[in-house]
Structure formats: structure tokens, C-alpha cells
Design an enzyme around this catalytic site. Sequence first.
Site, PDB file in Angstrom:
ATOM      1  N   ASP A 112     -29.263  36.961 -52.717  1.00  0.00           N
ATOM      2  CA  ASP A 112     -28.580  36.628 -53.966  1.00  0.00           C
ATOM      3  C   ASP A 112     -29.203  37.555 -55.008  1.00  0.00           C
ATOM      4  O   ASP A 112     -29.777  38.598 -54.641  1.00  0.00           O
ATOM      5  CB  ASP A 112     -28.777  35.142 -54.313  1.00  0.00           C
ATOM      6  CG  ASP A 112     -27.849  34.655 -55.433  1.00  0.00           C
ATOM      7  OD1 ASP A 112     -26.672  34.407 -55.130  1.00  0.00           O
ATOM      8  OD2 ASP A 112     -28.295  34.547 -56.581  1.00  0.00           O
ATOM      9  N   LYS A 154     -29.041  26.269 -51.104  1.00  0.00           N
ATOM     10  CA  LYS A 154     -29.436  27.384 -51.962  1.00  0.00           C
ATOM     11  C   LYS A 154     -30.941  27.347 -52.147  1.00  0.00           C
ATOM     12  O   LYS A 154     -31.577  26.301 -51.973  1.00  0.00           O
ATOM     13  CB  LYS A 154     -28.750  27.273 -53.327  1.00  0.00           C
ATOM     14  CG  LYS A 154     -28.591  28.603 -54.046  1.00  0.00           C
ATOM     15  CD  LYS A 154     -27.481  29.466 -53.449  1.00  0.00           C
ATOM     16  CE  LYS A 154     -27.331  30.754 -54.227  1.00  0.00           C
ATOM     17  NZ  LYS A 154     -26.212  31.588 -53.709  1.00  0.00           N
TER      18      LYS A 154
END
Length: 443
Positions: free
Chosen positions: A165, A125
Site C-alpha cells: 500500500d 489491513k
Amino acid sequence: MSYVNEVFSSVQARSAGEPEFHQAVFEVLNSLEPVLAKHPEYQKMGILERLTEPERQVIFRVPWIDDHGDVHVNRGFRVQFNSAIGPYKGGLRFHPSVNLSIIKFLGFEQIFKNSLTSLPIGGGKGGADFDPKGKSEREVMTFCQSFMTELFRHIGADTDVPAGDIGVGGREVGYMYGQYKRLKNVYEGVLTGKGLTFGGSLARTEATGYGLVYFTREMLTDLGKSFDGATVTVSGSGNVAIYAAERAQSLGAKVVTMSDSSGWVYDPEGIDLKAVKKIKEVDRGRISEYLNSRPKAEYHTSGSVWQVPCEVALPCATQNELQLEDAIKLVDNKCWIVAEGANMPSTLEAVEYLQQNGVYFGPSKAANAGGVAVSALEMSQNSARLSWSFDEVDKKLEDIMVNIHKQSAQLAEEYSQRQNLVAGANMAGFMKVATAMMAQGVV
């Protein structure tokens, strides 16, 4: 002290001041006691110690110049957590709240979510504490190019494949991909969520929301129920919320709420998605504008969508949005199912209360895995230089989500935790990764 408690104490000490990361680790490790008791070799090989420590953490400066000529400096992150089953895969988040704790929590969750898809992708991430809201197109482009000027050193089609995201949509992915291509002089599937004209996949925009509904449909089937005629509350109004609402409506549900950071709307006649899409996807406006076309709807700046009676609740906004008091309201209103569309949107206290009071709960690592699943399908199309139709991708997505529910339910049943999809998903995701780590030695 048990192995799990020993590892969790070590995580708290080594990663002090990272509450979101601690929450994610506790939630997973707490489910694994039965598996660890059956497989003592995992403790001997230090699987949990290695799993909770990222393989690599990159923190970097992102300088950029705004339209007035002023210099700004943001902080960029990429946490490459685990590559036992494939290249790191996970989104980039641009939001002022981004810090190392949040990125580590998201990356840790991503390991198990990606494992559950049964596709060859590891967990990672990244992101930055940059807010694209209110910025001009030139400012967003400038920031994305500066961000990629450092990130390109650490990613690649067979190393680490970021996606979007919160705060990172097709526009931002396009700017970053252009800069990556310029710096590396290669045309490869290194970012997913790209535009359809340069390697993107059909159904990627819809994937997380549609996948959430496919997973929830399987949960409803477990209860002998369906979406047809059910009242559904949804939080958020981004891609996940919009397309979860769209697919739920197509299955006969009545979706009555949506929200953003400014407030939430309740439309007892059912949300008009055409109006929401115009506000959010075209005008980039606020959800309060919904009342301009639907004057009978209600707009609230206090309380939450979870106070509205429903049979199915789909939190699709952000982490820890559904808290204990919200869970109490859902139980009081006789909600059947809560399935998470956002990343860990329910607090641990809320999840525990829901489960103890008979609400069937679908955790984010299982329920919202549709986005990363289609990202992995985009990687496959890029590698093969192919483009699949919307229906082909959607069918593959549906099959993946049905299989995730099946894996999670079966593991829960095997370890005497029937209909505990939190434990089932954690165990199913963990065992695949742990088996791969055992096979590859201590690395």
C-alpha cells in the site's frame, strides 16, 4: 431508532476517537437500509454488529536501529476484519499518519471491495507509523525485518495474505517475504506484490490504475461517452496515478495533471509519463522536477488539480483529498465523472454534492479493486505453482472490473437508485458477505 442508526451509535461509542473508521462505517451502513428492510433476518442474526467489529486486532512494537546506531520504536498494526468468504486480504501501509482508526477504515472498506471481485478473499489491513522516505536501504530492510518478526505469527497463505500500500512497494515486500520465509521455513504465497523472480504476478504494478480505467470506461459507456478526446485530471504520482494515466492515454484521453505531497503540475499538452516514471520510479524525486523536461508546464504549491477543467477526474493520492470546495469546482467546470483510484479520497460532503449535481461517481471500493483482484490472482498462481502472461492477467483484470461495474449498477437499479454506484457497490459487496455469515452461524 433504526437498526442502522443503532449500530452506528454503538460503533461511535465502542470506537471513540476513530473518525476515519466512523466515516467508512457511516458511508456503507447509510446505503444498506433498502437491503435490510427486505432481509429482516440480517438484523436478527446481528450481521451489522458483527461486520463492524473486527475479528482480530493486533497492535505491536517495532524496534529497529538506524545507520547511526540509534534505536527507534514504531507501532505496527494488523486488523483482520472479516474472513467469511476467504482468508484476510489487504495491504500494509507505512506512513507517519498510520493509526488504528485509519487501518480500521481501510480494513472495513476492504471487506466489500474484496467481495465485489467475486474472488474468495476476506478483508483486512495493516501497517506502521514508519516513513520509508529518506531512509537508507539498510534502514528500510532492518525495519521490515523487525516488523515481520512479529507479524509472521498472525499471517499465512490460508489465513491472512498482506500486500503493499502507500510506502510499501516491491522493495519492502521483498524484505518482509525474506524474513517470513526465514522464520517459518516455508515457501508459500503469503505476501502479494512480490518480485517476478519469487512468485510475483505480471500486471500487479499496473493493476489498480488499469482497473480504475476499465471501470471508468464502463461508466463512460453508461453516459454514451468514451475516453477518446476527453480531458482527464489525475491526482497523485504513485503506481495508481501513473498507470491510470497510462491506460487512459492509450484509450485516447489527454491526462493533464499529476501531483505529490509537495504540489502539483498542469501540462496542457498532456502529461509526459516517461518523464514522470523517471522522476518517481527511478530517481524517487518530487513532481516539481517535471518542469525540468517540460518547461511549458505549470507547477503549483497551492490549490489542487481539481480546479483544472476536465471531463473525467481520477483522485489517486490519499484519503479525503477531494473536499467539498473541490467538488464545487468540478461541477462548475462541467465534469462528467469522478472515479476514485485511492482509498476513499473524497469526503462524504464532496460525494453528496457531486451526486446531487449530476456527476457520475465511482466509489473506491468498486473503482480501485483492480489491485486486490490481481493480488488474488497472484495467490492463485502461487497455489498452482504457475505464472500467467501479462495479457492473461490483464484480461482477467478487465473482466473482473467490468463485472464489478455490472454488479454495482444492477443492484442500484434493483433498489431504485439508478446510476448510484456508491449504493450499488455497498449493497452488492455486503450481500455476498452477509449470505456467507448467515450460512456459517454466529461466529
